[in-house]
Design a protein around this motif. Structure first.
Motif, PDB file in Angstrom:
ATOM      1  N   MET A 128       0.982  -1.236   0.044  1.00 43.05           N
ATOM      2  CA  MET A 128       0.019  -0.112  -0.101  1.00 43.05           C
ATOM      3  C   MET A 128       0.795   1.124  -0.063  1.00 43.05           C
ATOM      4  SD  MET A 128      -3.133  -0.683   0.030  1.00 43.05           S
ATOM      5  CE  MET A 128      -3.871   0.632   0.621  1.00 43.05           C
ATOM      6  N   PRO A 129       0.766   2.114  -0.814  1.00 40.32           N
ATOM      7  CA  PRO A 129       1.401   3.289  -0.788  1.00 40.32           C
ATOM      8  C   PRO A 129       1.401   4.148   0.421  1.00 40.32           C
ATOM      9  CG  PRO A 129       0.121   3.386  -2.808  1.00 40.32           C
ATOM     10  CD  PRO A 129      -0.267   2.170  -1.796  1.00 40.32           C
ATOM     11  N   GLY A 130       2.568   4.517   1.009  1.00 42.39           N
ATOM     12  CA  GLY A 130       2.692   5.234   2.308  1.00 42.39           C
ATOM     13  C   GLY A 130       2.684   4.307   3.365  1.00 42.39           C
ATOM     14  N   ALA A 131       2.389   2.937   3.296  1.00 39.69           N
ATOM     15  CA  ALA A 131       2.327   2.047   4.367  1.00 39.69           C
ATOM     16  C   ALA A 131       3.721   1.660   4.983  1.00 39.69           C
ATOM     17  CB  ALA A 131       1.673   0.698   4.191  1.00 39.69           C
ATOM     18  N   VAL A 132       3.936   1.730   6.384  1.00 41.35           N
ATOM     19  CA  VAL A 132       5.334   1.328   6.779  1.00 41.35           C
ATOM     20  C   VAL A 132       5.392   0.146   7.501  1.00 41.35           C
ATOM     21  CG1 VAL A 132       5.711   3.669   7.308  1.00 41.35           C
ATOM     22  CG2 VAL A 132       4.571   2.308   9.039  1.00 41.35           C
ATOM     23  N   SER A 133       4.386  -0.671   7.620  1.00 41.92           N
ATOM     24  CA  SER A 133       4.321  -1.849   8.033  1.00 41.92           C
ATOM     25  C   SER A 133       2.783  -2.614   7.741  1.00 41.92           C
ATOM     26  CB  SER A 133       4.723  -2.107   9.803  1.00 41.92           C
ATOM     27  OG  SER A 133       3.599  -1.377  10.387  1.00 41.92           O
ATOM     28  N   TYR A 134       2.775  -3.849   8.078  1.00 44.32           N
ATOM     29  CA  TYR A 134       1.626  -4.790   7.897  1.00 44.32           C
ATOM     30  C   TYR A 134       1.274  -5.671   9.137  1.00 44.32           C
ATOM     31  CZ  TYR A 134       2.242  -3.122   3.075  1.00 44.32           C
ATOM     32  OH  TYR A 134       2.374  -2.303   2.105  1.00 44.32           O
ATOM     33  N   ASP A 135       0.083  -5.866   9.442  1.00 46.14           N
ATOM     34  CA  ASP A 135      -0.336  -6.692  10.571  1.00 46.14           C
ATOM     35  C   ASP A 135      -1.212  -7.719   9.946  1.00 46.14           C
ATOM     36  OD1 ASP A 135       0.537  -5.128  12.428  1.00 46.14           O
ATOM     37  OD2 ASP A 135      -1.264  -3.826  12.637  1.00 46.14           O
ATOM     38  N   ILE A 136      -1.145  -8.961  10.309  1.00 44.10           N
ATOM     39  CA  ILE A 136      -1.895 -10.136   9.611  1.00 44.10           C
ATOM     40  C   ILE A 136      -2.509 -10.684  11.117  1.00 44.10           C
ATOM     41  CG2 ILE A 136      -1.601 -12.459   8.802  1.00 44.10           C
ATOM     42  CD1 ILE A 136       0.803 -11.540   7.176  1.00 44.10           C
ATOM     43  N   GLN A 137      -3.759 -11.229  10.621  1.00 49.16           N
ATOM     44  CA  GLN A 137      -4.720 -12.011  11.730  1.00 49.16           C
ATOM     45  C   GLN A 137      -4.860 -13.414  11.266  1.00 49.16           C
ATOM     46  OE1 GLN A 137      -8.009  -9.983  13.263  1.00 49.16           O
ATOM     47  NE2 GLN A 137      -6.917  -8.830  14.576  1.00 49.16           N
TER      48      GLN A 137
ATOM     49  N   THR B 145       2.494  -8.753  13.819  1.00 54.06           N
ATOM     50  CA  THR B 145       2.582  -7.440  13.435  1.00 54.06           C
ATOM     51  C   THR B 145       4.001  -7.085  13.089  1.00 54.06           C
ATOM     52  OG1 THR B 145       2.829  -7.078  16.118  1.00 54.06           O
ATOM     53  CG2 THR B 145       0.507  -7.039  15.252  1.00 54.06           C
ATOM     54  N   GLY B 146       3.667  -5.638  12.509  1.00 52.41           N
ATOM     55  CA  GLY B 146       4.846  -5.018  12.451  1.00 52.41           C
ATOM     56  C   GLY B 146       5.866  -5.534  11.182  1.00 52.41           C
ATOM     57  N   LEU B 147       5.089  -6.376  10.096  1.00 52.75           N
ATOM     58  CA  LEU B 147       5.901  -6.774   9.020  1.00 52.75           C
ATOM     59  C   LEU B 147       6.312  -5.553   8.034  1.00 52.75           C
ATOM     60  CD1 LEU B 147       3.539  -9.952   8.305  1.00 52.75           C
ATOM     61  CD2 LEU B 147       5.683  -9.904   9.250  1.00 52.75           C
ATOM     62  N   ARG B 148       7.523  -5.559   7.672  1.00 51.89           N
ATOM     63  CA  ARG B 148       8.058  -4.539   6.938  1.00 51.89           C
ATOM     64  C   ARG B 148       7.802  -4.703   5.630  1.00 51.89           C
ATOM     65  NH1 ARG B 148       8.519   0.069  10.109  1.00 51.89           N
ATOM     66  NH2 ARG B 148       9.336  -0.600  11.947  1.00 51.89           N
ATOM     67  N   THR B 149       7.350  -5.969   5.149  1.00 56.54           N
ATOM     68  CA  THR B 149       7.444  -6.197   3.544  1.00 56.54           C
ATOM     69  C   THR B 149       5.750  -6.595   3.412  1.00 56.54           C
ATOM     70  OG1 THR B 149       8.273  -8.459   3.859  1.00 56.54           O
ATOM     71  CG2 THR B 149       9.732  -6.692   3.326  1.00 56.54           C
ATOM     72  N   PRO B 150       5.466  -6.519   2.251  1.00 54.81           N
ATOM     73  CA  PRO B 150       4.039  -6.997   1.788  1.00 54.81           C
ATOM     74  C   PRO B 150       3.973  -8.463   1.414  1.00 54.81           C
ATOM     75  CG  PRO B 150       4.804  -5.816  -0.016  1.00 54.81           C
ATOM     76  CD  PRO B 150       5.975  -5.650   0.938  1.00 54.81           C
ATOM     77  N   ALA B 151       4.840  -9.283   2.173  1.00 55.82           N
ATOM     78  CA  ALA B 151       4.773 -10.862   1.883  1.00 55.82           C
ATOM     79  C   ALA B 151       5.200 -11.446   3.186  1.00 55.82           C
ATOM     80  CB  ALA B 151       5.738 -10.972   0.828  1.00 55.82           C
TER      81      ALA B 151
ATOM     82  N   ALA C 152       1.561  11.500  12.796  1.00 58.76           N
ATOM     83  CA  ALA C 152       2.123  12.939  13.227  1.00 58.76           C
ATOM     84  C   ALA C 152       1.852  13.032  14.783  1.00 58.76           C
ATOM     85  CB  ALA C 152       2.056  13.927  12.336  1.00 58.76           C
ATOM     86  N   PRO C 153       2.629  13.131  15.692  1.00 59.70           N
ATOM     87  CA  PRO C 153       4.225  13.583  15.491  1.00 59.70           C
ATOM     88  C   PRO C 153       4.787  12.101  15.729  1.00 59.70           C
ATOM     89  CG  PRO C 153       3.436  14.168  17.743  1.00 59.70           C
ATOM     90  CD  PRO C 153       2.116  13.703  17.143  1.00 59.70           C
ATOM     91  N   PHE C 154       4.046  11.057  16.243  1.00 59.17           N
ATOM     92  CA  PHE C 154       4.671   9.732  16.250  1.00 59.17           C
ATOM     93  C   PHE C 154       3.564   8.783  16.471  1.00 59.17           C
ATOM     94  CE2 PHE C 154       4.351  11.521  20.569  1.00 59.17           C
ATOM     95  CZ  PHE C 154       3.732  10.441  21.080  1.00 59.17           C
ATOM     96  N   GLY C 155       4.013   7.615  16.137  1.00 57.24           N
ATOM     97  CA  GLY C 155       2.948   6.578  16.319  1.00 57.24           C
ATOM     98  C   GLY C 155       2.584   6.107  14.947  1.00 57.24           C
ATOM     99  N   PHE C 156       1.433   5.080  14.933  1.00 57.00           N
ATOM    100  CA  PHE C 156       0.910   4.622  13.523  1.00 57.00           C
ATOM    101  C   PHE C 156      -0.599   4.364  13.776  1.00 57.00           C
ATOM    102  CE2 PHE C 156       4.889   2.232  14.612  1.00 57.00           C
ATOM    103  CZ  PHE C 156       5.837   2.505  13.497  1.00 57.00           C
ATOM    104  N   THR C 157      -1.197   4.822  12.487  1.00 54.50           N
ATOM    105  CA  THR C 157      -2.610   4.588  12.171  1.00 54.50           C
ATOM    106  C   THR C 157      -2.973   3.585  11.352  1.00 54.50           C
ATOM    107  OG1 THR C 157      -2.677   7.188  12.360  1.00 54.50           O
ATOM    108  CG2 THR C 157      -4.488   5.685  11.466  1.00 54.50           C
TER     109      THR C 157
ATOM    110  N   ARG D 128      -3.761  -6.018   7.344  1.00 56.62           N
ATOM    111  CA  ARG D 128      -4.238  -4.409   7.218  1.00 56.62           C
ATOM    112  C   ARG D 128      -2.749  -3.821   7.323  1.00 56.62           C
ATOM    113  NH1 ARG D 128      -6.264  -3.085  13.387  1.00 56.62           N
ATOM    114  NH2 ARG D 128      -4.020  -3.328  14.257  1.00 56.62           N
ATOM    115  N   ALA D 129      -2.881  -2.552   6.692  1.00 54.47           N
ATOM    116  CA  ALA D 129      -1.652  -1.674   6.584  1.00 54.47           C
ATOM    117  C   ALA D 129      -1.450  -0.797   7.774  1.00 54.47           C
ATOM    118  CB  ALA D 129      -1.656  -0.844   5.184  1.00 54.47           C
ATOM    119  N   GLU D 130      -0.263  -0.470   8.313  1.00 50.33           N
ATOM    120  CA  GLU D 130      -0.025   0.590   9.425  1.00 50.33           C
ATOM    121  C   GLU D 130       0.527   1.885   8.599  1.00 50.33           C
ATOM    122  OE1 GLU D 130      -0.769   0.613  12.188  1.00 50.33           O
ATOM    123  OE2 GLU D 130      -1.303  -1.324  12.992  1.00 50.33           O
ATOM    124  N   PHE D 131       0.343   2.906   8.878  1.00 47.95           N
ATOM    125  CA  PHE D 131       0.589   4.127   8.336  1.00 47.95           C
ATOM    126  C   PHE D 131       1.256   4.991   9.423  1.00 47.95           C
ATOM    127  CE2 PHE D 131      -2.775   2.703   5.631  1.00 47.95           C
ATOM    128  CZ  PHE D 131      -2.321   2.962   4.487  1.00 47.95           C
ATOM    129  N   PRO D 132       2.052   5.913   9.139  1.00 44.02           N
ATOM    130  CA  PRO D 132       2.632   6.712  10.161  1.00 44.02           C
ATOM    131  C   PRO D 132       1.617   7.777  10.538  1.00 44.02           C
ATOM    132  CG  PRO D 132       3.555   7.298   8.017  1.00 44.02           C
ATOM    133  CD  PRO D 132       2.764   6.027   7.786  1.00 44.02           C
TER     134      PRO D 132
END
Length: 252
Positions: free
Chosen positions: A1-10, A22-28, A51-56, A45-49
């Protein structure tokens, strides 16, 4: 996903347990160990940065289903004759053990002659285990299945027939002396199962007696009254479907 910094899998496993990755850095993602059979379900799901810190976190994807089975080994083969049996098959990836079963019937119902685990891709039964006592013919059936890291047993191969002639064994009870009338009991049994063989033909000759033939009873037993001379009594047993057996008894 554009802008995603990590991914979570359930993931939901066939045994009812749940896994969060959680916290996978690659889309695989490739699991290094995945055992069990049945339906696996997963979503990501994707995790996005933020501001000013953390993830959405973004929304989860639809749930995907994956059915996993452990296929039966290929190349099942039996090398056998009247003296030995060697069962073999091809290796399967991600397998810890193999489950080998031997039965007297193709449905493998009731008591099994053998039900063993082996780490090898071959197995040579000794044919003297207690389970063989339930069998009274030379027809055996065998099958093999792969077992994964979690001790889950996969699909079995189709029943493989082993048709062979079991070996007979002669046991002599009692004794006779030269020139004196005595009785001996001859027991003819299946070498592999230990059970008596009925209607086997027993021939006794030598030590100065006229050759005699008699059949065993329902328990594989025959009794003979003899008056031999000095020498050796030669005893043989035959029956269609069995390997013949011989024994001797010295008369003193």
């Amino acid at each position: 996903m554009p802008g995603a910094v990590s991914y979570d899998i359930q993931a939901d496993l066939p045994d009812g347990t749940h896994r969060d990755i959680t916290g996978l850095r690659t889309p695989a993602f490739t699991p290094t160990i995945m055992f069990g059979t049945g339906i696996f379900s997963w979503r990501v799901r994707a995790e996005f940065p933020k501001a000013p810190f953390g993830f959405t976190p973004g929304p989860y994807s639809p749930t995907y289903l994956f059915t996993k089975s452990i296929r039966e080994p290929t190349g099942a083969h039996a090398d056998y004759n009247d003296d030995h049996i060697l069962l073999s098959w091809n290796a399967r990836p991600s397998v810890r053990h193999y489950r080998v079963q031997i039965s007297g019937t193709p449905d493998f119902g009731g008591l099994l002659a053998e039900n063993v685990l082996t780490d090898n891709t071959s197995y040579a039964p000794l044919l003297r285990y207690l389970g063989y006592r339930s069998l009274n013919t030379g027809r055996l059936y065998w099958r093999v299945a792969a077992v994964d890291e979690g001790n889950n047993v996969g699909d079995y191969t189709q029943p493989q027939l082993i048709s062979r002639h079991p070996r007979m064994e002669i046991t002599i009870r009692g004794s006779v002396k030269r020139g004196k009338r005595g009785t001996i009991t001859i027991v003819v049994s299946n070498f592999e199962t230990g059970g008596g063989i009925p209607r086997a033909t027993v021939r006794v000759a030598g030590a100065g007696i006229k050759a005699r033939r008699v059949r065993t009873d329902l328990f594989g037993t025959a009794r003979l009254a003899l008056r031999p001379r000095r020498g050796v009594l030669r005893i043989s047993a035959t029956k269609p479907g069995y390997r013949s057996a011989t024994a001797s008894l010295r008369v003193r």
